[in-house]
Design a protein around this motif. Sequence first.
Motif, PDB file in Angstrom:
ATOM      1  N   ALA A  53      43.250  40.350  47.737  1.00  0.00           N
ATOM      2  CA  ALA A  53      43.350  40.965  49.062  1.00  0.00           C
ATOM      3  C   ALA A  53      44.787  41.397  49.347  1.00  0.00           C
ATOM      4  CB  ALA A  53      42.850  40.003  50.140  1.00  0.00           C
ATOM      5  N   ALA A  54      45.746  40.535  48.983  1.00  0.00           N
ATOM      6  CA  ALA A  54      47.158  40.857  49.197  1.00  0.00           C
ATOM      7  C   ALA A  54      47.582  42.056  48.357  1.00  0.00           C
ATOM      8  CB  ALA A  54      48.028  39.642  48.860  1.00  0.00           C
TER       9      ALA A  54
ATOM     10  N   TYR B  24      38.026  40.845  39.053  1.00  0.00           N
ATOM     11  CA  TYR B  24      37.114  41.991  39.096  1.00  0.00           C
ATOM     12  C   TYR B  24      36.115  41.845  40.246  1.00  0.00           C
ATOM     13  CZ  TYR B  24      33.356  45.203  37.880  1.00  0.00           C
ATOM     14  OH  TYR B  24      32.406  46.193  37.936  1.00  0.00           O
ATOM     15  N   SER B  25      35.460  40.681  40.331  1.00  0.00           N
ATOM     16  CA  SER B  25      34.418  40.515  41.353  1.00  0.00           C
ATOM     17  C   SER B  25      35.001  40.589  42.756  1.00  0.00           C
ATOM     18  CB  SER B  25      33.670  39.200  41.151  1.00  0.00           C
ATOM     19  OG  SER B  25      34.533  38.087  41.271  1.00  0.00           O
ATOM     20  N   SER B  26      36.238  40.083  42.942  1.00  0.00           N
ATOM     21  CA  SER B  26      36.879  40.174  44.257  1.00  0.00           C
ATOM     22  C   SER B  26      37.169  41.626  44.613  1.00  0.00           C
ATOM     23  CB  SER B  26      38.173  39.359  44.273  1.00  0.00           C
ATOM     24  OG  SER B  26      37.917  37.988  44.062  1.00  0.00           O
ATOM     25  N   ASN B  27      37.668  42.379  43.647  1.00  0.00           N
ATOM     26  CA  ASN B  27      37.918  43.800  43.893  1.00  0.00           C
ATOM     27  C   ASN B  27      36.634  44.549  44.220  1.00  0.00           C
ATOM     28  OD1 ASN B  27      40.699  44.803  43.777  1.00  0.00           O
ATOM     29  ND2 ASN B  27      40.768  43.903  41.726  1.00  0.00           N
TER      30      ASN B  27
ATOM     31  N   GLU C  97      44.188  39.986  57.154  1.00  0.00           N
ATOM     32  CA  GLU C  97      43.659  38.634  57.007  1.00  0.00           C
ATOM     33  C   GLU C  97      42.166  38.580  57.305  1.00  0.00           C
ATOM     34  OE1 GLU C  97      44.405  34.200  58.916  1.00  0.00           O
ATOM     35  OE2 GLU C  97      46.083  35.599  58.809  1.00  0.00           O
ATOM     36  N   ARG C  98      41.684  39.426  58.208  1.00  0.00           N
ATOM     37  CA  ARG C  98      40.257  39.428  58.535  1.00  0.00           C
ATOM     38  C   ARG C  98      39.411  39.755  57.304  1.00  0.00           C
ATOM     39  NH1 ARG C  98      36.398  37.103  61.555  1.00  0.00           N
ATOM     40  NH2 ARG C  98      34.694  38.527  62.070  1.00  0.00           N
TER      41      ARG C  98
ATOM     42  N   ARG D  86      48.729  40.137  37.492  1.00  0.00           N
ATOM     43  CA  ARG D  86      47.352  40.648  37.522  1.00  0.00           C
ATOM     44  C   ARG D  86      46.693  40.440  38.878  1.00  0.00           C
ATOM     45  NH1 ARG D  86      41.847  39.043  35.681  1.00  0.00           N
ATOM     46  NH2 ARG D  86      40.837  41.052  35.262  1.00  0.00           N
ATOM     47  N   GLU D  87      46.940  39.296  39.493  1.00  0.00           N
ATOM     48  CA  GLU D  87      46.247  38.988  40.743  1.00  0.00           C
ATOM     49  C   GLU D  87      46.923  39.601  41.966  1.00  0.00           C
ATOM     50  OE1 GLU D  87      44.953  34.954  41.173  1.00  0.00           O
ATOM     51  OE2 GLU D  87      44.263  34.825  39.094  1.00  0.00           O
TER      52      GLU D  87
END
Length: 313
Positions: free
Chosen positions: A74-75, A130-133, A81-82, A216-217
């Motif tokens: 997310a960052a 990947y799944s978060s993106n 933050e929402r 990467r993150e």
Amino acid sequence: MPTPAKSPKAPRRRGRRFLTASAGLLLLAAAGYAAYRLAEEGPQPAGCTVTANGDALDLSRDQAANAATIAAVAASRGLPERALTIALATSLQESRLRNLDHGDRDSLGLFQQRPSQGWGTERQILDPVYSSNEFFDGLVKVDGYTRLPLTVAAQRVQKSGFPQAYAKHEADASLLSAALTGRQNGALSCTTGADTADSAGGRPGDTAQVTARLTREFGSRLRPRTDARPRTVAVPSSPAGGAAAADRNRHGWELAQWAVAHAHELKVEQVSFGGMRWRAAQSGKGWQRQDPGGKGSSAAAPADGLVRITVAR
């Protein structure tokens, strides 16, 4: 996605405490008893805790690491933050923040995404980055998602058979978000289960692995570098330069708490930032103020805005 029939143990949340004078005495007595039991029984069990504003949430080390990865992604995208709160509540419901290799029909991973529904291959979905993106790709397409009820925003992405189930995780997700975005300094801490830096198998850590994971993150704008201190990666708390002090502090804690959440798998011995330090050898004590050159200290706590991550030898 429908929630798997059997899911791992959920994080445990402890509610707000309203202290009176008598309750304070009881707490002191309880603390003394806890210290006695710790001395008798040994170190605390391995796990992580987020504490802020009188609330606490207990997580396993895997759950904390997965939550920290979602926050880092997310960052890297510059999301508010929402967005993170929505993502964490969704993962809490779908997988209990576990990277599951099974689920309802062909559902997989942190968000129980389905290869048959176009989310990616099995291997891709089981990659937390990947799944978060993929989740955030769907969320940012939802008009006004930051103003929508969490259940509505999550459902627009997930298309679950139980859309109202996300609501019960909003408070826990908000607490986690406050820590993992750095808004609450030092709110997340983990215990190794042995109060040793080598509890992850006794093998040495690798600064190159830490650097690769950070980049990467959090994205390529991050500029981790080798520090003068042995086995240490230093990361500026203001990668873009010129940030306000409050933003630098928040980003520094975001990085520091990410490192603690990943300490077990990356074999982290110590994390320091802003005059505070987490040490695997004293993990049961949580974040502690660094001794500025006093007895038992090898060096003063630097005020250079760097997050330092030291791996085990």
